[in-house]
Scaffold this active site. Structure first.
Site, mmCIF file in Angstrom:
data_model
loop_
_atom_site.group_PDB
_atom_site.id
_atom_site.type_symbol
_atom_site.label_atom_id
_atom_site.label_comp_id
_atom_site.label_asym_id
_atom_site.label_seq_id
_atom_site.Cartn_x
_atom_site.Cartn_y
_atom_site.Cartn_z
ATOM 1 C CB ALA A 1 -0.943 0.001 1.203
ATOM 2 C CD GLU B 1 10.045 -1.147 4.113
ATOM 3 O OE1 GLU B 1 10.332 -2.169 4.745
ATOM 4 O OE2 GLU B 1 8.847 -0.802 3.885
ATOM 5 C CB ALA B 2 11.162 -1.332 9.001
ATOM 6 C CG HIS C 1 -4.467 -14.184 1.890
ATOM 7 N ND1 HIS C 1 -5.110 -15.267 1.304
ATOM 8 C CD2 HIS C 1 -3.382 -13.951 1.111
ATOM 9 C CE1 HIS C 1 -4.456 -15.660 0.243
ATOM 10 N NE2 HIS C 1 -3.398 -14.876 0.100
#
Length: 532
Positions: free
Chosen positions: A19, A38-39, A460
């Protein structure tokens, strides 16, 4: 700890995953300044090669994944289930099996249940279809159901194999009709799965960032772990990240958008004081907004294998791999373009059901306990009734994942009935002629024992920051966190239910819509108690 440094942007997006890449890229294209945090690390081009990408993360999970474990699951013999999730640019879309299956339209239609404000964005399937079409680049071209020219390739497999064809002919023997496009007019039946590939190469959401750097691109920062959202006077004004020598604050002049996924989005909210007040106080976390539903409503598809020996030469033998490398280099076809799961049957077990409850995926693989090549008719409960929760395990803010697998009797029944269907498929004339041999899983074990010993995640997880118009929702229909201004969530966590398909397609559509809602300015900040 050293002194905190500060930077300032219009928007701060937490997580450059499925996302986050979409949201950040779309907002930056409007001329806004966007920090994308972003890690993990960068997206390596090796992952563009489908089969190599699956091999890479399975061999080196720590390089590409968060490696979480659930709490012991009572219905799975107390086992803790591994929950890998992408930890790099592109997130899970960079390492998944690339299956593009939106799920049944009825799943999306129920997201709109209880929508009371006619001004609120609709989340039914018809409302989301333009966003699916916006990001798609379908190899069959544009149509009422598909788009063309978007960042995400949607294509048929470039490694059609006889095994998948035999599976589909077996489905026909059992009366399951063919479906040429699970993302078209019908969402059930038996057919080949579409993949997020273009010309035999993976297209993850990292492709949103592959334009020319500079104006119109987000400022991407890698290995930036966000510790908390900074809230001042009821408004999110930035995030605090770990940095060498101390902490660092990245400020947002307009909004903070959390795109960290079904585990880390609620985890970050709770670490920032947004969640169940009593639980936060017990951990010594100051309460910013008492939102008991943060982390609740956790859902996941649970799967279990039904595996048979396959009496055919293994596709991964050295000579075949050498030939596959040549085929792929010349035409982007063949084994290296495979995602090992080409076909599926999606069925309603009861005719009264509006939404299919079962999926059987035909895939080939090697099982550690059975080194022979096997075909696995993977049985998946795709509309689960079981619910769980993501919480915090302690004062350090570690996530506690309790999915509640198979705590609803209906889910156990779906898997049992799925076993019956999978075994019937394996016994079909078409599958026997294709070389299916002895059953190795569950073999001599009873079905119930096999489920308890082998059921695990289908990757999911959704639902932990549920969107809705009711008082218990975490985000309103504009995806604004209720009770904190300047803060939104846009990822799988906002999905009220699973989609009887794969979560990736839904997440991409949510992110496209989120960017549009944010860019339009929306109807104003969500105050405490305002649910749109």
């Amino acid at each position: 700890m050293g002194r905190a440094r500060q930077q300032s942007f219009d928007y701060v997006v937490v997580g450059a995953g499925t996302a986050g890449c979409v949201v950040a890229s779309r907002l930056a294209a409007t001329g806004a300044t966007v920090a994308l945090l972003e890690a993990g690390g960068a997206y390596p081009r090796l992952l563009d090669v489908p089969l190599l990408s699956l091999w890479a993360w399975l061999r080196h999970p720590a390089r590409y994944c968060w490696q979480d474990l659930t709490v012991p699951q009572s219905e799975l013999e107390g086992r803790r289930v591994a929950w890998p999730a992408g930890r790099l640019v592109g997130g899970s879309s960079a390492i998944n099996a690339m299956i593009y299956c939106r799920g049944h339209p009825g799943c999306y239609d129920r997201w709109d249940a209880g929508r009371s404000d006619p001004r609120a964005p609709a989340w039914a399937h018809a409302a989301l279809l333009p966003y699916f079409r916006r990001f798609e680049d379908c190899d069959h071209g544009a149509s009422p159901h598909h788009g063309a020219g978007g960042p995400i390739g949607v294509s048929s497999s470039r490694y059609p194999n006889a095994l998948a064809d035999a599976f589909l002919r077996g489905c026909e023997e059992l009366g399951i009709p063919r479906n040429p496009d699970f993302n078209g007019a019908r969402a059930d039946g038996a057919g080949y799965l579409q993949l997020t590939q273009r010309n035999g190469r993976r297209t993850s959401s990292a492709h949103y960032l592959r334009g020319a750097p500079g104006a119109g691109a987000p400022a991407l920062r890698l290995r930036a772990t966000v510790r908390r959202i900074v809230v001042e006077r009821g408004r999110a004004v930035g995030v605090e990240i770990d940095a060498a020598g101390g902490s660092e604050v990245v400020r947002a002049q307009r909004e903070v958008i959390v795109c960290a996924g079904a585990v880390r989005s609620p985890q970050l909210l709770m670490r920032s004081g947004i969640g169940p007040a009593d639980a936060l106080r017990a951990l010594g976390i100051g309460v910013v907004a008492d939102r008991p539903s943060v982390g609740a409503n956790l859902q996941d598809h649970v799967r279990v294998p039904v595996a048979h020996v396959l009496a055919r030469a293994r596709p991964t033998r050295p000579a075949a791999l050498a030939r596959a490398a040549i085929d792929y280099a010349l035409e982007r076809r063949g084994l290296l373009a495979s995602n090992v799961a080409d076909a599926a049957a999606i069925v309603r077990l009861d005719t009264a059901q509006a939404i299919p409850s079962l999926r059987i995926v035909c895939r080939w693989r090697v099982l550690p306990e059975h080194p022979a090549w096997v075909v696995d008719f993977e049985v998946v409960a795709i509309d689960p009734a079981s619910r769980g929760r993501v919480g915090l395990a302690g004062g350090d803010g570690a996530a506690r994942i309790a999915p509640g697998y198979l705590t609803a009797a209906a889910d156990r029944d779906v898997l049992r009935r799925g076993f019956e269907l999978a075994r019937a498929l394996a016994a079909s004339a078409a599958c026997r002629a294709a070389g299916l041999g002895a059953e190795v899983l569950p073999g001599a074990a009873t079905v119930d024992d096999h489920i308890r010993r082998h059921a695990d995640t289908a990757f999911h997880p959704v639902g932990t920051c549920r969107l809705g118009s009711d008082a218990d929702a975490v985000v309103d229909p504009w995806l604004r966190v209720i009770g904190v201004a300047g803060l939104r969530v846009a990822d799988a966590s906002v999905m009220p239910t699973t989609v009887a398909g794969n979560a990736q397609a839904a997440v991409l559509a949510i992110a496209e819509r989120a960017a549009e809602l944010i860019g339009d300015g929306g109807p104003g900040p969500a105050a405490a108690g305002d649910v749109g």
